[in-house]
Design a protein around this motif. Sequence first.
Motif, mmCIF file in Angstrom:
data_model
loop_
_atom_site.group_PDB
_atom_site.id
_atom_site.type_symbol
_atom_site.label_atom_id
_atom_site.label_comp_id
_atom_site.label_asym_id
_atom_site.label_seq_id
_atom_site.Cartn_x
_atom_site.Cartn_y
_atom_site.Cartn_z
ATOM 1 N N ILE A 222 0.841 -1.202 0.000
ATOM 2 C CA ILE A 222 0.000 0.000 0.000
ATOM 3 C C ILE A 222 0.877 1.253 0.000
ATOM 4 N N ILE A 223 1.925 1.241 0.796
ATOM 5 C CA ILE A 223 2.834 2.390 0.877
ATOM 6 C C ILE A 223 3.449 2.676 -0.488
ATOM 7 N N GLU A 224 3.917 1.635 -1.161
ATOM 8 C CA GLU A 224 4.557 1.828 -2.462
ATOM 9 C C GLU A 224 3.543 2.246 -3.527
ATOM 10 N N ALA A 225 2.309 1.726 -3.437
ATOM 11 C CA ALA A 225 1.267 2.155 -4.373
ATOM 12 C C ALA A 225 0.925 3.629 -4.155
ATOM 13 N N LYS A 233 -3.697 14.264 -6.969
ATOM 14 C CA LYS A 233 -4.028 14.980 -5.731
ATOM 15 C C LYS A 233 -5.434 14.686 -5.222
ATOM 16 N N GLU A 234 -6.321 14.208 -6.109
ATOM 17 C CA GLU A 234 -7.712 13.966 -5.684
ATOM 18 C C GLU A 234 -7.858 12.647 -4.930
ATOM 19 N N ILE A 235 -6.854 11.772 -5.044
ATOM 20 C CA ILE A 235 -6.971 10.427 -4.460
ATOM 21 C C ILE A 235 -6.242 10.371 -3.133
ATOM 22 N N GLN A 236 -6.902 9.773 -2.122
ATOM 23 C CA GLN A 236 -6.201 9.504 -0.864
ATOM 24 C C GLN A 236 -6.594 8.119 -0.333
ATOM 25 N N ILE A 237 -5.651 7.496 0.325
ATOM 26 C CA ILE A 237 -5.880 6.185 0.948
ATOM 27 C C ILE A 237 -5.966 6.394 2.450
ATOM 28 N N ILE A 238 -7.077 5.962 3.050
ATOM 29 C CA ILE A 238 -7.315 6.109 4.482
ATOM 30 C C ILE A 238 -7.113 4.756 5.153
ATOM 31 N N MET A 239 -6.191 4.675 6.096
ATOM 32 C CA MET A 239 -5.908 3.435 6.821
ATOM 33 C C MET A 239 -6.607 3.480 8.176
ATOM 34 N N LEU A 282 -13.089 0.337 -1.230
ATOM 35 C CA LEU A 282 -12.570 -0.327 -0.032
ATOM 36 C C LEU A 282 -11.419 -1.241 -0.433
ATOM 37 N N LEU A 283 -10.354 -1.201 0.350
ATOM 38 C CA LEU A 283 -9.097 -1.827 -0.025
ATOM 39 C C LEU A 283 -8.777 -3.036 0.851
ATOM 40 N N VAL A 284 -8.386 -4.140 0.209
ATOM 41 C CA VAL A 284 -7.923 -5.333 0.929
ATOM 42 C C VAL A 284 -6.602 -5.773 0.310
ATOM 43 N N THR A 285 -5.623 -6.063 1.161
ATOM 44 C CA THR A 285 -4.324 -6.533 0.704
ATOM 45 C C THR A 285 -3.884 -7.723 1.552
#
Length: 390
Positions: A222-225, A233-239, A282-285
């Motif tokens: 996720i960090i590298e992506a 700038k419009e995209i953010q990943i919320i953990m 929604l993100l799953v890894t």
Amino acid sequence: MAEELSANVDNVFVLTGKPNYPNGDIYLGYSAFGLQIERQKSFTIFRVPLIPRGKGGAIKMLLNYLSFIISALFLAPILLRKLNIDVIFVYGTSPLIQGISAIPLRYQFKAKLITWVQDLWPEDLASTGYITNKFLLKINEWPARLLYFFSDRILVQSNAFLGPVRRLTSNPEIYVLPNPAERHVFFQNRSIEIPKLMDQMLGKFNVVFAGNIGNNQSIQTIIEAAEIIKYHKEIQIIMVGSGSYSERLKQEISERNLNNLVAVGRYDSEYMPSIFECSDALLVTLGAKENLGWTVPCKVQTYMAAGRPIIGSISGEGKLVIEASGAGLTADAEDPVGLANCIIQLFGMDSQSRAVMGNAGRQFAEKNYHPQKISQILMDHFKSALGGKG
């Protein structure tokens, strides 16, 4: 699950330790020592002493596991002695060896022992990196063999679990039972708003990861992506969550200056419907280890119930489920470029196309992961093990 079962059974009892997961400290209002009984609306919780897992490390984790097993072995027969018990149900999350403490109770109450395998043992030890020595892993097969031997029936959470479990037992009573979607999300219960987080999500395309932030989740992917897409700038990943990798995550965010990756900490389950409602995806890894490809993470079912498109950097069973349902886009496990491309692709879709994916996931969850349906199937297994007696 206890709540669902109590709708069909007069007396449901839970035997567990003192709450200390995921942060590693005993929760406020509890003590690591002593016995404790809690009365919930429809079931009773019996808590035995344990050593908290602390901030991580193999030794502390081992002490945490063993302390519960020893406490349960010696104290549970006394603590539960006045109860009438027909079925002992082991909900086999990691570590599966916790179920060994149920074996004496099986004979004390002349009850049936049913184990629902959620994480494979000893494979889970290897995937988390706590033990990699093949000889030690072989030794750790024996607790699982012992539990399977004394189980009257074994349930597994995915089809891919059948082979690894059968390798350790000749027990013919093995059945697949998928996990249910989380009930707060499935029934879309109204939850408490979180103004600060909601404000942070306004005006952005929000990809939300919710759950354990640990070694198995391949947080580095996720960090590298996030690094790859940081110029969008419009995209953010919320953990949303916490775990053994939380501090490393915060450190990487700071060192790489990732303004598009936000770690907000852990929220209780009743908050999740509101958080999911504000998300766009929604993100799953998961990591790329073979045994992780055998599992379907519980969050997949819950994400589907939320009715939002899913982005998965995941291989094996979890990937197959997402693709079969039409609920989202997938890349291989530990593939940050593929994950970044999925996020950008979903971002580029119109809202109606994303809604089609979300609705497909919701319909798939209603058909396959309804909490009441899974609970009823579990009850049927109980009755069958008891010879048809209700």
